[in-house]
Design a protein around this motif. Structure first.
Motif, mmCIF file in Angstrom:
data_model
loop_
_atom_site.group_PDB
_atom_site.id
_atom_site.type_symbol
_atom_site.label_atom_id
_atom_site.label_comp_id
_atom_site.label_asym_id
_atom_site.label_seq_id
_atom_site.Cartn_x
_atom_site.Cartn_y
_atom_site.Cartn_z
ATOM 1 N N LYS A 92 -6.275 5.414 3.928
ATOM 2 C CA LYS A 92 -4.994 5.943 4.389
ATOM 3 C C LYS A 92 -4.718 7.319 3.755
ATOM 4 N N VAL A 93 -5.170 7.490 2.505
ATOM 5 C CA VAL A 93 -4.906 8.749 1.808
ATOM 6 C C VAL A 93 -5.929 9.823 2.177
ATOM 7 N N TRP A 94 -7.215 9.451 2.169
ATOM 8 C CA TRP A 94 -8.258 10.455 2.352
ATOM 9 C C TRP A 94 -9.018 10.323 3.677
ATOM 10 N N ASP A 134 -1.804 18.461 -9.138
ATOM 11 C CA ASP A 134 -2.923 18.237 -8.221
ATOM 12 C C ASP A 134 -2.373 17.661 -6.919
ATOM 13 N N LEU A 135 -1.555 18.434 -6.244
ATOM 14 C CA LEU A 135 -0.836 17.932 -5.084
ATOM 15 C C LEU A 135 -1.758 17.518 -3.947
ATOM 16 N N GLU A 136 -2.971 18.044 -3.911
ATOM 17 C CA GLU A 136 -3.922 17.659 -2.875
ATOM 18 C C GLU A 136 -4.701 16.407 -3.269
ATOM 19 N N MET A 137 -4.430 15.887 -4.454
ATOM 20 C CA MET A 137 -5.078 14.668 -4.966
ATOM 21 C C MET A 137 -6.601 14.784 -4.955
ATOM 22 N N LYS A 138 -7.084 15.908 -5.444
ATOM 23 C CA LYS A 138 -8.526 16.110 -5.530
ATOM 24 C C LYS A 138 -9.125 15.567 -6.822
ATOM 25 N N ARG A 139 -8.277 15.316 -7.818
ATOM 26 C CA ARG A 139 -8.805 14.843 -9.104
ATOM 27 C C ARG A 139 -8.342 13.435 -9.453
ATOM 28 N N ILE A 140 -7.753 12.740 -8.499
ATOM 29 C CA ILE A 140 -7.332 11.378 -8.775
ATOM 30 C C ILE A 140 -7.952 10.422 -7.771
ATOM 31 N N SER A 141 -7.968 9.165 -8.165
ATOM 32 C CA SER A 141 -8.429 8.114 -7.292
ATOM 33 C C SER A 141 -7.607 6.871 -7.587
ATOM 34 N N VAL A 142 -7.925 5.769 -6.944
ATOM 35 C CA VAL A 142 -7.137 4.548 -7.072
ATOM 36 C C VAL A 142 -8.065 3.378 -7.352
ATOM 37 N N SER A 143 -7.551 2.394 -8.096
ATOM 38 C CA SER A 143 -8.391 1.293 -8.503
ATOM 39 C C SER A 143 -7.544 0.134 -8.999
ATOM 40 N N LEU A 144 -8.233 -0.950 -9.356
ATOM 41 C CA LEU A 144 -7.595 -2.014 -10.109
ATOM 42 C C LEU A 144 -7.330 -1.514 -11.522
ATOM 43 N N PRO A 186 0.806 -1.228 0.000
ATOM 44 C CA PRO A 186 0.000 0.000 0.000
ATOM 45 C C PRO A 186 0.836 1.274 0.000
ATOM 46 N N ASP A 187 1.980 1.267 0.681
ATOM 47 C CA ASP A 187 2.827 2.463 0.701
ATOM 48 C C ASP A 187 3.392 2.754 -0.686
ATOM 49 N N TYR A 188 3.718 1.706 -1.441
ATOM 50 C CA TYR A 188 4.202 1.891 -2.808
ATOM 51 C C TYR A 188 3.098 2.486 -3.680
ATOM 52 N N ILE A 189 1.878 1.991 -3.519
ATOM 53 C CA ILE A 189 0.741 2.513 -4.291
ATOM 54 C C ILE A 189 0.531 3.993 -3.983
ATOM 55 N N ILE A 190 0.606 4.349 -2.733
ATOM 56 C CA ILE A 190 0.406 5.747 -2.335
ATOM 57 C C ILE A 190 1.521 6.631 -2.903
ATOM 58 N N MET A 244 0.710 7.290 -6.422
ATOM 59 C CA MET A 244 -0.379 8.250 -6.521
ATOM 60 C C MET A 244 0.145 9.679 -6.390
ATOM 61 N N LYS A 245 1.086 9.870 -5.497
ATOM 62 C CA LYS A 245 1.663 11.204 -5.315
ATOM 63 C C LYS A 245 2.439 11.640 -6.553
ATOM 64 N N GLU A 246 3.119 10.692 -7.203
ATOM 65 C CA GLU A 246 3.817 11.009 -8.454
ATOM 66 C C GLU A 246 2.827 11.469 -9.513
ATOM 67 N N ALA A 247 1.722 10.758 -9.629
ATOM 68 C CA ALA A 247 0.707 11.112 -10.621
ATOM 69 C C ALA A 247 0.107 12.475 -10.314
ATOM 70 N N ALA A 248 -0.171 12.723 -9.050
ATOM 71 C CA ALA A 248 -0.738 14.010 -8.657
ATOM 72 C C ALA A 248 0.204 15.154 -9.010
ATOM 73 N N ALA A 249 1.498 14.943 -8.817
ATOM 74 C CA ALA A 249 2.476 15.972 -9.155
ATOM 75 C C ALA A 249 2.468 16.255 -10.649
ATOM 76 N N ALA A 250 2.352 15.186 -11.452
ATOM 77 C CA ALA A 250 2.315 15.360 -12.908
ATOM 78 C C ALA A 250 1.090 16.146 -13.344
ATOM 79 N N MET A 251 -0.008 16.012 -12.606
ATOM 80 C CA MET A 251 -1.247 16.711 -12.924
ATOM 81 C C MET A 251 -1.307 18.101 -12.314
#
Length: 396
Positions: free
Chosen positions: A391-393, A350-360, A334-338, A341-348
């Protein structure tokens, strides 16, 4: 559901079930065997439907018990993720054993199928395409009965993408010359049927639609696009034409019917993939021009590329990051997944991760027989989605 994304994007869109089948869950063994018996003519359609109904009721409870609101029927009534639309349209003919030469040569699975000595069933237009009856509506209506009235708006219905059979066969074989004189005519009738289905789904209470469009990722694969060019096709022009078709299909949708588009590189029986390459070649056009609310994106292996293309996602659209594999039974950290997610948010931006989510990254069973993963392993993956979200939200 997982992330406090802006009000213009319904949080109920954020579902854990992604893929060529977003919402596709492993089928119970009894249902797999019953479908085989039905296909062999040994079980009636009504008997199969009764078992489907029972299994769907159970799998909805399973999802809700885990904590998900955007539940699906697991696509338990389908052989493949793209069933349910074309096979209900007038003018479409089922071809059980087509000649392989009607499939486009750039398709990566054609050679694999040819090597095994068999073909794949398909559909072609032999007459004018008309929607004379509901397609997905009855499936949605049964699914909606399985949840409290206030939760119906979160229930998700998966639809096949409108260009699926055109991409499989191209103009020469997707329709007969007696049926259509051009792609424009063919696409116009598909769009009309698609809009009618969306309108009836809306009238039935559906507010959450997932379009499974794996064709788009084929434009990310250099091997596939180079074959297109060898055939005299222009991948860029074809992608533009498909985007125009998508928006024609969606142009009449109601503002409160939220639409998601899933992009996958293949998740056939046994977890086979067909395309490789990052989203870079298509990101600016696809993210910027397709009129949907959220993109479900496969991001569980290196073949999907970097997060850099996410910079093209407009601020009024969200993404669901498919970081957890539905093909590999090994449970992710889970820590790797999180961290991802932070890397993706930075690319967008969107550092507060308001426009991303997680899934299969995909569904567990694009084909009715499923992938090489057990029910218990699937459940563990879904629980991991919940764990990461909390853990994230702090909430789901």
């Amino acid at each position: 559901m997982y992330s406090p994304i802006p009000s213009n994007i319904d949080v109920a869109l954020i579902s854990p079930f992604k893929g060529e089948h977003i919402g596709s869950i492993l089928r119970p063994h009894a249902l797999i065997e019953a479908r085989k018996s039905h296909d062999a003519g040994e079980l009636s359609s009504e008997a199969l439907k009764q078992l489907e109904d029972s299994c769907i009721a159970n799998v909805v409870k399973f999802q809700r018990d885990l904590g998900f609101r955007a539940v699906t029927d697991g696509e338990y009534r389908r052989h493949m993720f793209f069933n349910g639309f074309y096979d209900n349209l007038e003018g479409i003919t089922y071809v059980p054993e087509p000649k392989l030469d009607i499939f486009a040569a750039y398709l990566p699975y054609v050679d694999k199928v040819r090597a095994k000595g068999f073909s794949q069933p398909t559909y072609i237009a032999t007459g004018k395409i008309r929607r004379t009856k509901p397609c997905y509506v009855p499936w949605f209506e049964y699914l909606a009965k399985q949840v409290p009235a206030e939760e119906i708006k979160h229930v998700k219905m998966n639809m096949a993408s409108p260009e699926w059979y055109h991409f499989r066969h191209m103009s020469q074989h997707a329709y007969t010359s007696e049926a259509y004189a051009s792609d424009d005519e063919y696409f116009a009738d598909i769009a009309t049927a698609f809009r009618a289905e969306l309108a009836d789904l809306y009238a039935a209470g559906c507010r959450n639609v997932q379009i499974d469009g794996p064709v788009l990722t084929f434009f990310c694969s250099p091997g596939i696009t180079s074959k297109m060019r060898e055939m005299g096709l222009d991948p860029d022009s074809l992608l533009d034409r498909y985007i125009a078709l998508y928006n024609d299909c969606l142009k009449d949708r109601k503002p409160d019917m939220k639409i998601g588009w899933h992009l996958c590189r293949g998740n056939f029986k046994g977890g086979i993939h067909y395309a490789e390459g990052g989203y870079d070649p298509i990101a600016e056009k696809v993210f910027g021009k397709i009129d949907v609310d959220v993109f479900y994106l496969e991001y569980d292996t290196p073949r999907t590329g970097t997060f850099d293309p996410l910079r093209f996602v407009p601020t009024n659209k969200g993404v669901v990051l498919g970081l957890i594999s539905s093909k590999d039974p090994e449970l992710e950290d889970p820590d790797y997944i999180i961290a991802r997610m932070k890397e993706a948010a930075a690319a967008m931006g969107d550092l507060e991760m308001k426009r991303i989510s997680v899934s299969l990254q995909c569904g567990f069973a694009s084909h009715f027989e499923g992938n090489n993963i057990s029910w218990e392993e699937m459940e563990a993956k879904l629980k991991l989605v919940i764990q990461v979200a909390k853990k994230v939200w702090g909430t789901i």
